[in-house]
Design a protein around this motif. Structure first.
Motif, PDB file in Angstrom:
ATOM      1  N   ARG A 137      53.150  48.000  30.247  1.00 38.76           N
ATOM      2  CA  ARG A 137      52.717  48.520  28.896  1.00 38.76           C
ATOM      3  C   ARG A 137      53.905  49.393  28.665  1.00 38.76           C
ATOM      4  NH1 ARG A 137      47.168  48.320  30.286  1.00 38.76           N
ATOM      5  NH2 ARG A 137      47.269  50.379  30.948  1.00 38.76           N
ATOM      6  N   ASP A 138      54.106  50.400  29.508  1.00 38.81           N
ATOM      7  CA  ASP A 138      55.270  51.418  29.168  1.00 38.81           C
ATOM      8  C   ASP A 138      56.623  50.631  29.167  1.00 38.81           C
ATOM      9  OD1 ASP A 138      53.363  53.419  29.493  1.00 38.81           O
ATOM     10  OD2 ASP A 138      53.956  53.795  31.470  1.00 38.81           O
ATOM     11  N   GLY A 139      56.676  49.551  29.810  1.00 41.68           N
ATOM     12  CA  GLY A 139      58.201  48.789  29.685  1.00 41.68           C
ATOM     13  C   GLY A 139      58.288  47.998  28.469  1.00 41.68           C
ATOM     14  N   THR A 140      57.158  47.378  27.935  1.00 43.47           N
ATOM     15  CA  THR A 140      56.936  46.714  26.815  1.00 43.47           C
ATOM     16  C   THR A 140      57.407  47.708  25.537  1.00 43.47           C
ATOM     17  OG1 THR A 140      55.416  45.230  27.667  1.00 43.47           O
ATOM     18  CG2 THR A 140      55.655  45.134  25.340  1.00 43.47           C
ATOM     19  N   ARG A 141      56.638  48.813  25.480  1.00 44.06           N
ATOM     20  CA  ARG A 141      56.907  49.810  24.620  1.00 44.06           C
ATOM     21  C   ARG A 141      58.294  50.161  24.334  1.00 44.06           C
ATOM     22  NH1 ARG A 141      51.513  51.571  25.685  1.00 44.06           N
ATOM     23  NH2 ARG A 141      52.222  53.088  27.370  1.00 44.06           N
ATOM     24  N   ALA A 142      58.841  50.536  25.599  1.00 46.83           N
ATOM     25  CA  ALA A 142      60.263  51.075  25.743  1.00 46.83           C
ATOM     26  C   ALA A 142      61.231  49.808  25.346  1.00 46.83           C
ATOM     27  CB  ALA A 142      60.617  51.097  27.032  1.00 46.83           C
ATOM     28  N   TYR A 143      60.906  48.482  25.387  1.00 44.28           N
ATOM     29  CA  TYR A 143      61.757  47.412  24.992  1.00 44.28           C
ATOM     30  C   TYR A 143      61.598  47.404  23.381  1.00 44.28           C
ATOM     31  CZ  TYR A 143      63.214  42.631  24.003  1.00 44.28           C
ATOM     32  OH  TYR A 143      63.957  41.620  23.582  1.00 44.28           O
ATOM     33  N   PHE A 144      60.454  47.482  22.840  1.00 45.72           N
ATOM     34  CA  PHE A 144      60.308  47.473  21.204  1.00 45.72           C
ATOM     35  C   PHE A 144      60.894  48.695  20.628  1.00 45.72           C
ATOM     36  CE2 PHE A 144      57.549  43.852  22.588  1.00 45.72           C
ATOM     37  CZ  PHE A 144      58.054  42.913  21.815  1.00 45.72           C
ATOM     38  N   SER A 145      60.918  49.817  21.351  1.00 44.72           N
ATOM     39  CA  SER A 145      61.534  50.972  20.598  1.00 44.72           C
ATOM     40  C   SER A 145      63.016  50.887  20.747  1.00 44.72           C
ATOM     41  CB  SER A 145      61.038  52.101  21.411  1.00 44.72           C
ATOM     42  OG  SER A 145      61.456  52.250  22.598  1.00 44.72           O
ATOM     43  N   GLY A 146      63.593  50.041  21.559  1.00 49.26           N
ATOM     44  CA  GLY A 146      65.112  49.872  21.891  1.00 49.26           C
ATOM     45  C   GLY A 146      65.752  50.540  22.908  1.00 49.26           C
ATOM     46  N   ASP A 147      64.926  51.278  23.744  1.00 50.19           N
ATOM     47  CA  ASP A 147      65.184  51.730  25.037  1.00 50.19           C
ATOM     48  C   ASP A 147      65.109  50.562  26.232  1.00 50.19           C
ATOM     49  OD1 ASP A 147      65.795  53.320  27.095  1.00 50.19           O
ATOM     50  OD2 ASP A 147      64.221  54.771  26.851  1.00 50.19           O
ATOM     51  N   LYS A 148      65.996  49.895  26.219  1.00 51.68           N
ATOM     52  CA  LYS A 148      66.151  48.566  27.191  1.00 51.68           C
ATOM     53  C   LYS A 148      66.068  49.176  28.538  1.00 51.68           C
ATOM     54  CE  LYS A 148      66.170  45.679  23.901  1.00 51.68           C
ATOM     55  NZ  LYS A 148      67.269  44.781  23.666  1.00 51.68           N
TER      56      LYS A 148
END
Length: 283
Positions: free
Chosen positions: A49-60
């Motif tokens: 979930r943390d990785g997914t949120r980071a992805y959609f926030s632009g922090d690849k």
């Protein structure tokens, strides 16, 4: 073991035979940690979930860190997302072999999962991705072009999981004689299954095939019907409709009034009667 289980194991074993992923030991990558704690389901899910949120926030970079943690402990959605990222060079350096390995980890662990399981869409798509890698091969790797193997893999995803994208890809292979004999009738069968699920490409290709009568009896009414359905669906979804519109308008111009009226009526009826199917396909 049921027949589908045997097929799944055979497919997975064939793939694993040329992939580094199958010999991958995640424990060896983690040093000086409390493994039972790290492998807790809650912590793995949280990392995803943390990785997914980071992805959609632009922090690849943060996304990759979280997804890799979850993927190392067998989280299929994390493995699938990393596979897509490496295949597309999305936040990471493009690497088809790495993408293949992530997709292969899913297949090796979940090939015989129920088609109704929560992870089934990821598993089915992993089969499609691997099948396409075998269709084209990966340069400078052990993954060589192998149409026969690609067709076997696509057939499993299309039949056992009922995946619409796999059904379209398999139909394309039958139409091209890729990986085996050319068989337009089989292609039409797979396209029909995918078209009834609301898959726009399948609807357009089926319409073309029924109009042309390539290897099967031509059906102008049903050909125009499916092209009309595909055009309306594509418009609703906001797709680029230029190609489908050209095909539909061309077919419409050559049809007589009786064929036009019957095709449009069938198209409207199908869209009305299959609203639930269409809604599911759109999500």
């Amino acid at each position: 073991m049921r027949a589908t289980g045997r097929v799944a194991l055979l497919v997975a074993a064939t793939i694993c035979g040329v992939s580094t992923a199958c010999a991958f030991d995640v424990k060896s990558t983690v040093a000086n940690v409390n493994l039972p704690d790290l492998k807790s389901e809650a912590r793995i899910d949280q990392a995803f979930r943390d990785g997914t949120r980071a992805y959609f926030s632009g922090d690849k970079q943060a996304a990759v860190d979280g997804l890799k943690f979850a993927a190392e402990y067998g989280h299929p959605a994390a493995q699938w997302k990393l596979g897509r990222m490496y295949a597309e060079g999305d936040g990471v350096t493009e690497n088809d072999l790495q993408a293949f390995d992530y997709f292969n980890q899913i297949v090796a662990a979940h090939a015989d999962d129920s088609p109704t399981s929560p992870q089934a869409p990821y598993v089915a798509n992993a089969f499609v991705e691997i099948g396409n890698y075998y269709r084209h091969g990966i340069p400078n790797s052990t993954i060589q072009q192998n149409g026969r193997r690609a067709r076997e893999i696509m057939t499993y995803a299309a039949s056992y999981f009922g995946d619409a994208d796999a059904q379209v890809e398999l139909a394309n292979m039958y139409l091209a004689g890729e990986g085996g004999d050319r068989d337009p009738r089989q292609a039409a069968r797979w396209l029909m299954l995918a078209a009834k699920k609301g898959q726009v490409d399948a609807q357009a290709k089926l319409g073309q095939l029924l109009l042309s009568g390539d290897g099967l009896p031509a059906s102008p009414i049903h050909g125009l019907m499916w092209l009309t359905v595909a055009l309306k669906r594509a418009q609703t979804l906001g797709y680029d409709v230029s190609k489908i519109r050209e095909m539909q308008e061309n077919a419409f111009s050559f049809a007589n009034e009786t064929v036009r009226r019957a095709a449009i009526s069938l198209a409207n009826s199908w869209l009305t009667e299959n609203k639930t199917v269409v809604a599911a396909a759109d999500h």
